[in-house]
Design a protein around this motif. Structure first.
Motif, PDB file in Angstrom:
ATOM      1  N   ALA A  61       0.756  -1.211  -0.118  1.00  0.00           N
ATOM      2  CA  ALA A  61       0.108   0.073  -0.006  1.00  0.00           C
ATOM      3  C   ALA A  61       1.034   1.106  -0.125  1.00  0.00           C
ATOM      4  N   PRO A  62       1.354   1.543  -1.337  1.00  0.00           N
ATOM      5  CA  PRO A  62       2.387   2.781  -1.217  1.00  0.00           C
ATOM      6  C   PRO A  62       1.951   4.114  -0.622  1.00  0.00           C
ATOM      7  N   ARG A  63       0.582   4.406  -0.860  1.00  0.00           N
ATOM      8  CA  ARG A  63      -0.126   5.412  -0.355  1.00  0.00           C
ATOM      9  C   ARG A  63      -0.056   5.702   1.142  1.00  0.00           C
ATOM     10  N   LEU A  64      -0.277   4.324   1.936  1.00  0.00           N
ATOM     11  CA  LEU A  64      -0.393   4.250   3.312  1.00  0.00           C
ATOM     12  C   LEU A  64       1.125   4.471   3.683  1.00  0.00           C
ATOM     13  N   ALA A  65       2.025   4.036   2.865  1.00  0.00           N
ATOM     14  CA  ALA A  65       3.360   4.092   3.346  1.00  0.00           C
ATOM     15  C   ALA A  65       3.901   5.347   3.329  1.00  0.00           C
ATOM     16  N   ASP A  66       3.303   6.275   2.230  1.00  0.00           N
ATOM     17  CA  ASP A  66       3.724   7.611   2.202  1.00  0.00           C
ATOM     18  C   ASP A  66       2.989   8.399   3.410  1.00  0.00           C
ATOM     19  N   ALA A  67       1.876   8.004   4.024  1.00  0.00           N
ATOM     20  CA  ALA A  67       0.964   8.796   5.003  1.00  0.00           C
ATOM     21  C   ALA A  67       1.878   8.451   6.228  1.00  0.00           C
ATOM     22  N   ILE A  68       2.391   7.410   6.411  1.00  0.00           N
ATOM     23  CA  ILE A  68       2.976   6.562   7.551  1.00  0.00           C
ATOM     24  C   ILE A  68       4.322   7.463   7.649  1.00  0.00           C
TER      25      ILE A  68
END
Length: 186
Positions: free
Chosen positions: A102-109
């Motif tokens: 989940a790249p978008r989640l990784a960016d958010a984290i």
């Protein structure tokens, strides 16, 4: 080949890209270079002290005090550039799994991580600024009167400036992370 901001050589999402706004990369690069000069100065100072002790039985006065002050100064001079270059020590095992799934989640984290880092650096700035003011006003020093003394305010100033630029770098990284997380682009 210059990499696109936000993508590392393996194609993984990463916060550590170019360019930085406000020429921040140039300012932090100069700070990093000055820290490197400080390391070279420490090398010379310590070697002169060693030769003085060994050959002339006369140590260089204040070496211990200067080394202890300089190490703190060097760390805070190089901190913002080290952060921007992605050379901070961090555990990537969990984030690598999240990036793959989940790249978008990784960016958010990663954005959250950078916001927390900015908050910590802001706390350091707020904590050290009164100490800087006090050290300046009372003439705080290390060493022994009549032997060797060095003022502490320059190192406290370096700590405040280095922490402020590290905070600003964290903010830039967080904004880039959240922008990628919202747009869904690597």
């Amino acid at each position: 080949m210059e990499l696109e901001a936000g993508v590392d050589s393996a194609g993984k999402a990463d916060s550590y890209g170019r360019p930085q706004p406000f020429r921040l990369d140039q300012i932090t690069g100069v700070m990093n270079a000055l820290g490197t000069v400080g390391i070279f100065g420490l090398l010379v100072l310590i070697n002169v002290d060693i030769v003085g002790r060994s050959v002339f039985n006369s140590p260089l006065r204040g070496t211990t005090e200067l080394v202890s002050l300089a190490i703190v100064g060097i760390v805070f001079m190089q901190l913002p550039n080290t952060l921007w270059a992605g050379r901070f020590v961090r555990a990537e095992l969990l984030i690598d799994v999240v990036v793959a799934r989940a790249p978008r989640l990784a960016d958010a984290i990663q954005g959250l991580f950078h916001v927390i880092g900015a908050a910590i650096m802001a706390i350091v700035v707020m904590a050290v600024t009164p100490e800087l003011r006090s050290a300046w006003e009372i003439g705080d020093y290390v060493g022994s009167l009549g032997d060797f003394t060095a003022p502490t305010w320059p190192i406290r100033l370096i700590t405040v400036v280095g922490s402020a630029f590290t905070c600003l770098t964290y903010i830039c990284l967080a904004l880039a992370d959240f922008r990628r997380a919202l747009r869904g682009t690597p």
